[in-house]
Design a protein around this motif. Structure first.
Motif, mmCIF file in Angstrom:
data_model
loop_
_atom_site.group_PDB
_atom_site.id
_atom_site.type_symbol
_atom_site.label_atom_id
_atom_site.label_comp_id
_atom_site.label_asym_id
_atom_site.label_seq_id
_atom_site.Cartn_x
_atom_site.Cartn_y
_atom_site.Cartn_z
ATOM 1 N N VAL A 108 39.236 29.995 32.286
ATOM 2 C CA VAL A 108 37.356 29.902 32.644
ATOM 3 C C VAL A 108 37.146 30.811 32.280
ATOM 4 O O VAL A 108 37.003 31.973 32.559
ATOM 5 N N HIS A 109 36.245 30.703 31.049
ATOM 6 C CA HIS A 109 34.924 31.099 30.272
ATOM 7 C C HIS A 109 33.835 31.719 31.198
ATOM 8 O O HIS A 109 33.626 30.053 30.981
ATOM 9 N N VAL A 110 33.803 32.387 31.644
ATOM 10 C CA VAL A 110 31.824 32.389 32.121
ATOM 11 C C VAL A 110 30.947 33.553 31.045
ATOM 12 O O VAL A 110 31.533 33.953 30.962
ATOM 13 N N ILE B 198 30.169 31.955 40.902
ATOM 14 C CA ILE B 198 30.899 30.842 40.755
ATOM 15 C C ILE B 198 32.124 30.690 41.384
ATOM 16 O O ILE B 198 32.325 31.391 42.135
ATOM 17 N N GLU B 199 31.836 28.893 41.542
ATOM 18 C CA GLU B 199 33.201 28.237 42.000
ATOM 19 C C GLU B 199 34.281 27.756 41.875
ATOM 20 O O GLU B 199 33.891 27.548 40.516
ATOM 21 N N GLY B 200 35.047 27.101 41.975
ATOM 22 C CA GLY B 200 36.100 26.273 41.878
ATOM 23 C C GLY B 200 37.703 27.067 41.068
ATOM 24 O O GLY B 200 38.050 26.733 40.212
ATOM 25 N N ILE B 201 37.148 28.537 41.346
ATOM 26 C CA ILE B 201 38.450 29.100 40.441
ATOM 27 C C ILE B 201 39.612 28.857 41.723
ATOM 28 O O ILE B 201 39.411 29.310 42.668
ATOM 29 N N ARG B 202 40.950 29.179 40.389
ATOM 30 C CA ARG B 202 42.571 28.530 41.023
ATOM 31 C C ARG B 202 43.359 29.771 40.911
ATOM 32 O O ARG B 202 42.955 30.384 39.954
ATOM 33 N N LEU B 203 44.388 29.781 41.901
ATOM 34 C CA LEU B 203 45.246 30.692 42.022
ATOM 35 C C LEU B 203 45.449 30.293 40.197
ATOM 36 O O LEU B 203 46.201 29.955 39.976
ATOM 37 N N GLY B 204 45.833 31.504 39.213
ATOM 38 C CA GLY B 204 46.802 31.888 38.324
ATOM 39 C C GLY B 204 45.977 31.358 37.300
ATOM 40 O O GLY B 204 45.974 31.513 36.110
ATOM 41 N N ASP B 205 44.613 31.447 37.569
ATOM 42 C CA ASP B 205 43.366 31.206 35.755
ATOM 43 C C ASP B 205 43.219 32.405 35.962
ATOM 44 O O ASP B 205 43.507 33.678 36.390
ATOM 45 N N PRO C 194 45.463 37.435 36.332
ATOM 46 C CA PRO C 194 46.428 36.437 36.022
ATOM 47 C C PRO C 194 46.855 36.283 37.720
ATOM 48 O O PRO C 194 47.705 35.419 37.910
ATOM 49 N N PHE C 195 46.471 36.934 38.978
ATOM 50 C CA PHE C 195 47.100 36.759 39.776
ATOM 51 C C PHE C 195 45.747 36.650 40.893
ATOM 52 O O PHE C 195 45.650 37.037 41.963
ATOM 53 N N LEU C 196 44.893 35.600 40.780
ATOM 54 C CA LEU C 196 43.988 35.311 41.967
ATOM 55 C C LEU C 196 43.928 35.035 42.399
ATOM 56 O O LEU C 196 44.787 33.959 42.706
ATOM 57 N N ARG C 197 43.462 35.826 43.990
ATOM 58 C CA ARG C 197 43.514 34.681 45.372
ATOM 59 C C ARG C 197 42.823 34.414 45.555
ATOM 60 O O ARG C 197 41.976 34.183 47.401
ATOM 61 N N PHE C 198 41.125 34.271 44.951
ATOM 62 C CA PHE C 198 40.118 34.197 45.727
ATOM 63 C C PHE C 198 39.421 32.950 45.202
ATOM 64 O O PHE C 198 39.790 32.313 43.800
ATOM 65 N N ASN C 199 38.730 31.845 45.724
ATOM 66 C CA ASN C 199 37.624 30.624 44.894
ATOM 67 C C ASN C 199 36.903 30.915 44.167
ATOM 68 O O ASN C 199 35.754 30.546 43.797
ATOM 69 N N SER C 200 36.143 32.010 44.827
ATOM 70 C CA SER C 200 34.395 32.340 44.924
ATOM 71 C C SER C 200 33.956 33.282 44.334
ATOM 72 O O SER C 200 34.783 34.666 44.708
ATOM 73 N N PHE C 201 33.240 33.532 43.422
ATOM 74 C CA PHE C 201 32.282 35.134 43.396
ATOM 75 C C PHE C 201 30.823 35.038 43.804
ATOM 76 O O PHE C 201 30.063 33.400 43.129
ATOM 77 N N ASN C 202 29.866 35.504 44.129
ATOM 78 C CA ASN C 202 28.614 36.077 44.253
ATOM 79 C C ASN C 202 28.248 36.666 43.549
ATOM 80 O O ASN C 202 28.281 38.011 44.047
ATOM 81 N N MET C 203 27.225 36.456 42.862
ATOM 82 C CA MET C 203 27.529 38.064 41.724
ATOM 83 C C MET C 203 25.827 38.319 42.094
ATOM 84 O O MET C 203 25.072 39.010 41.154
ATOM 85 N N ARG D 3 41.660 41.000 49.629
ATOM 86 C CA ARG D 3 42.093 41.898 48.148
ATOM 87 C C ARG D 3 43.122 42.092 48.201
ATOM 88 O O ARG D 3 44.120 42.188 47.302
ATOM 89 N N GLY D 4 44.168 41.333 49.496
ATOM 90 C CA GLY D 4 45.701 42.014 49.567
ATOM 91 C C GLY D 4 46.274 41.474 48.185
ATOM 92 O O GLY D 4 46.709 42.317 47.401
ATOM 93 N N GLY D 5 46.318 40.265 48.000
ATOM 94 C CA GLY D 5 46.991 40.103 46.730
ATOM 95 C C GLY D 5 46.443 39.983 44.901
ATOM 96 O O GLY D 5 47.129 39.926 44.264
ATOM 97 N N ILE D 6 45.802 41.397 45.497
ATOM 98 C CA ILE D 6 44.727 40.298 43.247
ATOM 99 C C ILE D 6 45.113 41.867 42.517
ATOM 100 O O ILE D 6 44.816 43.202 43.312
ATOM 101 N N GLU D 7 45.324 41.362 41.538
ATOM 102 C CA GLU D 7 45.678 43.155 40.824
ATOM 103 C C GLU D 7 44.947 42.109 39.064
ATOM 104 O O GLU D 7 45.489 40.797 39.131
ATOM 105 N N ILE D 8 44.328 43.532 38.812
ATOM 106 C CA ILE D 8 43.297 42.507 37.212
ATOM 107 C C ILE D 8 44.032 43.546 36.695
ATOM 108 O O ILE D 8 44.897 44.667 36.591
#
Ligand code: K7E
Length: 664
Positions: free
Chosen positions: A545-547, A561-568, A613-622, A656-661
């Protein structure tokens, strides 16, 4: 100077060094006269008269100071990553640190050299060398950014580097240590050192208009250690001089075995002759691997290219290319006077400073007044080339620079002093202590045809008793001397970043008016640039996903930013929309390895900042709090923290638990 020969100096003179280091003159403070403060005072809001570009040694960076105030203006990242500027963290700058060995985000930036035209600084670029993984960098003085880095094959310990010819025709880099060739013949046992190890001198051409570097050719020389070098100028333009040691070609216990001989050499290289040989097709193509990295100011993106060939000239076969001048014990500094007539060799273990005459050298060559031949290179007779010796100058001479009145200034490591002497009659005129163990020194314009001669800075190895203590390791040190009168006068101590080896001083007028103020938005050719808020978008390409994002004080767009899925994998490409001087923005994400560090604070840069690679959430608020931005020296940190306090962090924290960036 942290090399084997200094260890040897220390071996021989260890008691002396200790006594020097501990015997701070009781009246050291009194030696600074009352007018010193006035001489270094630059009133608030006023500019310094000079820029001082200082190598950062093992910090891998270069820094710019103002003189005479000693104010630190900027640290310029070159061979190391730098969170303050995002250098080496953003995808755009990572290729700058690529080498044939992969990503090497550290080095020892050892010497600096300002570009020259007609033998004087022209204010366009400043070059720096990487000592460890041999590289040469060019920094653009319009932007104070690293514009280009070229790696050097067939080299190890790129110490006699980067030194420039008088019109910046070449940046020259001699290898400190001789090594076997980088090609398939390079895997050889150490007991074949004398046969297989070679000393290679690299000549990098520099294009006049844009500074673009190319490895033009190399000269293969006997397997000695090439320590320092300087180009001829004026009468000696067309020649280059390298100090060399370990002419014993020892390969064990170098501390002792590399300094057995009474004399080593200065190697004189006729590079105009080398150009003729090159034209005549006398060079041999050798297979090598080296990286050539370039930062493009239009795309705001660096590219790294691996090159595989170099042309090598053989000093053994090609006549009249190289000559050896005998020089007392392990010469270190090798410096050329403003007229180009005098070549000063500083044998670290020698009791005199030999000064050679360029015209005497030419006559000696013409008369074939040789005392021998080393691997095809004629050895000139010492007495025939010698102009004279400076007698009893001090202990451990290292480096010499010049003023505008016919004087030379030499640093003395062991006796911790700067000694002023006259070039013509070789008489010592003045000496001042340094605190302590000075390495390089620099005079304003001191290696040019027309030195300014107003200031001298000594770069010291030891700073005991000079600054507030900072634990077991003390601050690095520079000392500023006023040399405009007959007597040198110490007027300021100031700390430096990293270990300062060499530095140069250029008039501010040469550089300050050319400073880039901001990058024009409509010239931004970055692939993912968003020219205006209207151009921002979120684009999905499979799992990527390119923002396309913009930053303007103090607002990110898009801010949701919405619509982000696990594994993106999510890429943030942030374009700074500001069109005014000094309005950088940062960008970071809590919990990301680059959240505090990979902040894009470039003016109009776009950065592909974070891959998840291990995204666990599906929306950002900037969303941000407009007033939270702190535009100060710690911009990156502030903005990252502000982001953490903005709504963004809420989304991140909850999940936060599953996030690894990780960086891509
Ligand atoms: Cu003399 Cu490595 Cu240029 Cu240190 S170097 S002093």
């Amino acid at each position: 100077m942290k090399n084997l020969n200094f260890k040897q100096v220390l071996l021989f003179l260890v008691t002396l060094v200790f006594s020097m280091a501990s015997c701070k003159p009781k009246n050291a403070n009194n030696t600074i006269s009352a007018d010193a403060a006035a001489k270094v005072y630059v009133a608030p809001g006023k500019y310094d008269e000079f820029y001082n570009f200082v190598s950062g040694g093992f910090s891998g960076q270069m820094s710019a100071y103002g003189l005479p105030s000693g104010r630190l203006l900027r640290v310029i990242p070159v061979f190391s990553v730098d969170p303050e500027k995002g250098y080496g963290f953003s995808e755009e700058t990572k290729p700058m640190l690529n080498t044939s060995h992969g990503f090497v985000p550290w080095d020892d930036l050892h010497h600096v050299q300002l570009s020259k035209t007609n033998g004087d600084y022209d204010g366009k670029w400043v070059f720096g060398n990487a000592n460890n993984t041999p590289r040469v960098a060019r920094i653009d003085l319009k932007t104070f950014r690293t514009a280009e880095i070229i790696e050097l094959p067939n080299s190890a310990g790129n110490h006699s580097s980067p030194f420039l010819t008088e019109n910046t025709e070449y940046v020259v880099a001699g290898t400190r240590f001789s090594v076997p060739p980088d090609d398939v013949n390079g895997d050889v046992p150490i007991n074949t050192y004398k046969k297989n190890f070679k000393g290679t001198l690299s000549f990098i051409s520099v294009k006049k208009d844009d500074g673009k570097m190319e490895l033009a050719f190399q000269i293969e020389c006997p397997g000695f250690n090439f320590d320092l070098s300087r180009a001829g100028k004026g009468v000696s333009h067309g020649w280059f001089f390298f100090s060399c040691y370990n002419t014993e070609q020892a390969n064990t216990l170098l501390e002792v075995n590399a300094s057995q001989k009474d004399k080593d050499f200065i190697l004189a290289v006729n590079w105009k002759k080398a150009e003729e040989y090159l034209k005549a097709g006398k060079g041999k193509k050798k297979t090598v691997r080296y990286a050539h990295n370039t930062y493009n100011e239009k795309t705001h993106t660096a590219t790294s290219e691996i090159k595989t060939e170099v042309i090598v000239l053989d000093s053994k076969e090609l006549k009249d290319l190289c000559y050896f001048i005998p020089c007392p014990k392990s010469p270190h500094g090798c410096d050329v006077s403003p007229t180009g007539e005098y070549i000063v060799g500083s044998g670290k273990l020698a009791a005199v400073i030999p000064v050679f005459g360029f015209n005497k050298m030419l006559k000696t060559i013409q008369a074939k007044d040789f005392i021998g031949n080393l691997e095809g290179i004629p050895v000139l007779k010492y007495e025939s080339v010698l102009y004279g010796e400076v007698k009893k100058p001090g202990l451990g001479p290292l480096h010499t620079e010049f003023d505008n009145k016919g004087n030379a200034y030499t640093s003395f490591f062991v006796s911790s002093e700067v000694v002023k002497w006259n070039i013509k009659d070789l008489k010592v005129l003045d000496r001042v202590p340094t605190y302590y163990s000075v390495g390089h020194l620099t005079v304003a314009g001191g290696d040019t045809k027309t030195p300014n001669g107003k200031y001298l800075v000594a770069y010291n190895k030891i700073t005991k008793d000079r600054y507030l203590p900072t634990g077991p390791e003390l601050s690095q040190s520079a000392q500023l001397y006023d040399i405009s009168g007959d007597k040198m006068q110490l007027i300021l101590d100031f700390p430096t970043i990293g270990e300062p080896h060499y530095a140069q001083i250029a008039p501010a007028d040469l550089i300050k008016n050319n400073s880039t103020k901001f990058y024009k938005l409509d010239e931004n050719k970055h692939k993912y640039a968003s020219i205006g808020e209207g151009a921002t978008k979120v684009v999905r390409e499979g799992k990527n996903v390119h923002v396309y994002m913009t930053a303007i004080r103090s607002h990110f767009s898009p801010d949701n930013i919405e619509g982000i899925r696990l594994g993106d994998d999510v890429y943030f490409h942030v374009t700074n929309l500001e069109q005014d001087w000094d309005v950088p923005h940062g960008f970071g994400i809590k919990g990301a390895s680059n959240a505090l560090r990979c902040v894009v604070i470039d003016r109009n840069d776009v950065a592909r900042c974070v891959r998840e690679p291990f995204l666990r959430f599906n929306s950002f608020n900037m969303a941000q709090h407009a007033t939270d931005f702190g535009f100060n020296n710690e911009r990156s940190l502030h903005i990252a923290q502000n982001l953490a306090h903005a709504n963004l962090c809420n989304a991140m924290t909850i999940l936060r638990g599953g996030i690894e960036i990780v960086n891509s």
